[in-house]
Scaffold this motif. Sequence first.
Motif, short mmCIF file in Angstrom:
data_model
loop_
_atom_site.label_atom_id
_atom_site.label_comp_id
_atom_site.label_asym_id
_atom_site.label_seq_id
_atom_site.Cartn_x
_atom_site.Cartn_y
_atom_site.Cartn_z
N GLU A 87 -1.50 5.75 -4.92
CA GLU A 87 -0.14 5.28 -5.18
C GLU A 87 0.07 3.98 -4.40
O GLU A 87 -0.66 3.71 -3.43
N PRO A 88 1.06 3.20 -4.77
CA PRO A 88 1.28 1.93 -4.05
C PRO A 88 1.42 2.10 -2.55
O PRO A 88 0.90 1.30 -1.77
N GLU A 89 2.12 3.17 -2.14
CA GLU A 89 2.34 3.35 -0.70
C GLU A 89 1.08 3.83 0.01
O GLU A 89 1.05 3.92 1.23
N GLU A 90 0.02 4.14 -0.75
CA GLU A 90 -1.24 4.57 -0.16
C GLU A 90 -2.25 3.43 -0.07
O GLU A 90 -3.41 3.65 0.29
N LEU A 91 -1.81 2.26 -0.41
CA LEU A 91 -2.67 1.09 -0.30
C LEU A 91 -2.36 0.33 0.97
O LEU A 91 -1.23 0.22 1.40
N VAL A 92 -3.41 -0.22 1.56
CA VAL A 92 -3.26 -1.12 2.69
C VAL A 92 -2.93 -2.52 2.21
O VAL A 92 -2.16 -3.25 2.81
N PHE A 93 -3.53 -2.86 1.11
CA PHE A 93 -3.34 -4.19 0.56
C PHE A 93 -3.57 -4.13 -0.93
O PHE A 93 -4.42 -3.39 -1.43
N SER A 94 -2.84 -4.93 -1.66
CA SER A 94 -3.07 -5.11 -3.08
C SER A 94 -2.64 -6.51 -3.46
O SER A 94 -1.56 -6.96 -3.07
N SER A 95 -3.49 -7.18 -4.20
CA SER A 95 -3.12 -8.55 -4.59
C SER A 95 -1.98 -8.55 -5.59
O SER A 95 -1.45 -9.60 -5.94
N LYS A 96 -1.58 -7.36 -6.02
CA LYS A 96 -0.42 -7.25 -6.89
C LYS A 96 0.88 -7.46 -6.11
O LYS A 96 1.91 -7.82 -6.67
N TYR A 97 0.82 -7.21 -4.80
CA TYR A 97 2.01 -7.28 -3.98
C TYR A 97 1.94 -8.42 -2.98
O TYR A 97 0.90 -8.77 -2.46
N LYS A 98 3.11 -8.96 -2.71
CA LYS A 98 3.19 -9.95 -1.65
C LYS A 98 3.07 -9.24 -0.30
O LYS A 98 3.28 -8.05 -0.19
N THR A 99 2.78 -10.01 0.71
CA THR A 99 2.73 -9.47 2.06
C THR A 99 3.73 -10.21 2.94
O THR A 99 4.24 -11.27 2.57
N MET A 100 4.01 -9.61 4.07
CA MET A 100 4.83 -10.28 5.08
C MET A 100 3.89 -11.13 5.93
O MET A 100 2.98 -10.59 6.54
N ARG A 101 4.09 -12.43 5.96
CA ARG A 101 3.18 -13.30 6.69
C ARG A 101 3.95 -13.98 7.82
O ARG A 101 5.00 -14.60 7.59
#
Lengths: 291, 246
Positions: free
Chosen positions: A19-33
Amino acid sequence: MSDHGLKISKPGVNVLEAEPEELVFSSKYKTMRIESRGSGTVNSSVSSGLVTIPHRLGYVPMFMVHVDPNQTGNYVMAPYKSTSGNQVLSTYADETNLYIKATADTTTSTYTIGDIDDNMAREVSGVGTFTGGWGVGQTSGGGIYYGAVRFTGVASTNFISASLSLYIDTRDGTGDVKMTLWGIDEDNTAAFDTGTPATGRTKTTASDNLQSNFGAGNIWEFDATDQVAEIFGRGGWSSGNALGLQFWDNGTAVNNVYYQLGSGTNTTLEVVGSTSTVANYKYTIFKNQLE
Amino acid sequence: MDYGFKASEPGHDVFTAEDKNLSLKTGFTIPKVFKEGIASSEFPSDSITHNLGYEPQFLVWVYTGDGGIKAGGAGLATGNDDFGTAFIDDTSLSIFSINDTLLARYYIFYEELSSGGNVPFTSTSDYGLKMSKDGKDILEANILDQTFNSEKNTLKIQTDKVISATIGTDYNFIIPHNLGKFPAYMVYYEVDDNGYWFSENENEHLSGKDVTVASFTTSKLLVCNATSNASCIVKIRYVLFADLAT
């Protein structure tokens, strides 16, 4: 999710089923930088309480600021409200800077009557002066009432404003009661059952003409800032001294009097002061754009 | 320089994207989650030990019995907010609630509230993806000198949008997300296009309109309530994370 890009699941989680919340990273989502971080101290008495932190991103970035309002090492996330309910620490950003703003807090102290003979007095024209209660107005027989109240231990540090609340225990008549309010212009006015009667003591220059029409059981609250300020401004005044206010009838029609006799309940003086806000802060500016 | 690693956000060409539109890039520092979880149901207070030896970044979301989420970051953590307070020191995160019917989700990050800190961290595995900061040997870098480490969670932004409306004195922005779960979120706002953005629960004081925005989320909606003393334009930037607030 389409079959391109990069995603990494949390340990123990099948990346193909995560599930999305079980990912550490996904290029589908932005990150906080994180763009930058820093710390400092903000003081409401310095530079109008404003700290300006340039970020030079050219757009409004996301940000987080944590503040330690009591400088105890405990950080909460801004904004911060004091125990008085005032927002004393604020943060905001534009396309050039992050701003951290400290505003002085206000404290409200409420003083009560205490001993009624020490702190409540009245004069009735043609009759005499008395303690243990106050009155103001004109009786059915044409007697004029003048009243006074006294409060002890009054703090005056960083004074902003004051208000007096008189509890109308009983009354004559149903019409307006008119009065003029003065302060007792003394450094530390003595108990009303000693020395000069309260209504014979020197008045402040500051005065206000007031009128109201309340039934018995109500509280008449009005501003007393000017009178209290003048007393506090006396050279011999010290915070913690006793302060008095007197109020004289100002043309009330016959048979209209407010009284509070035998008890000082609900008659109070409220004094508002300010205190500086000094807080440590730590901030994070992100590359992520707000606008 | 033409080395390193970068991944652009959806809709942006990785070769031309500005830094603000890159999800990941060698040299970016992405906050890495040290510890996350649900605070004890034994409210009204709970203390979560971190023992990092410095004050780390944190976010807290509180949720009510009806499923509504109150943002902890900019909402819960004021000294006298409706739901309580949360604060951190160099050993623990403390969360106080006004009653024992509330729960809280917390994220504690490795990254210190401000720059600095020196936490030795040894990777527990020899697989995955990690990147060090410029000038740091990836084989020796501690967690704070790593910009990314696939062993550590990051907050992932699922939705990041701006909406606006002309409001009176009380207005609700209703934003469907229909995720079927309660996302962690952050909200910022601007009044009358004046260029200044505030985080939610701030009493905005620059426009003269005395605006405050406070929000909560359910499993279907994000609701941002804006109050003001006069009509004005309020622009909301909301960020929904793939990560949960429950």
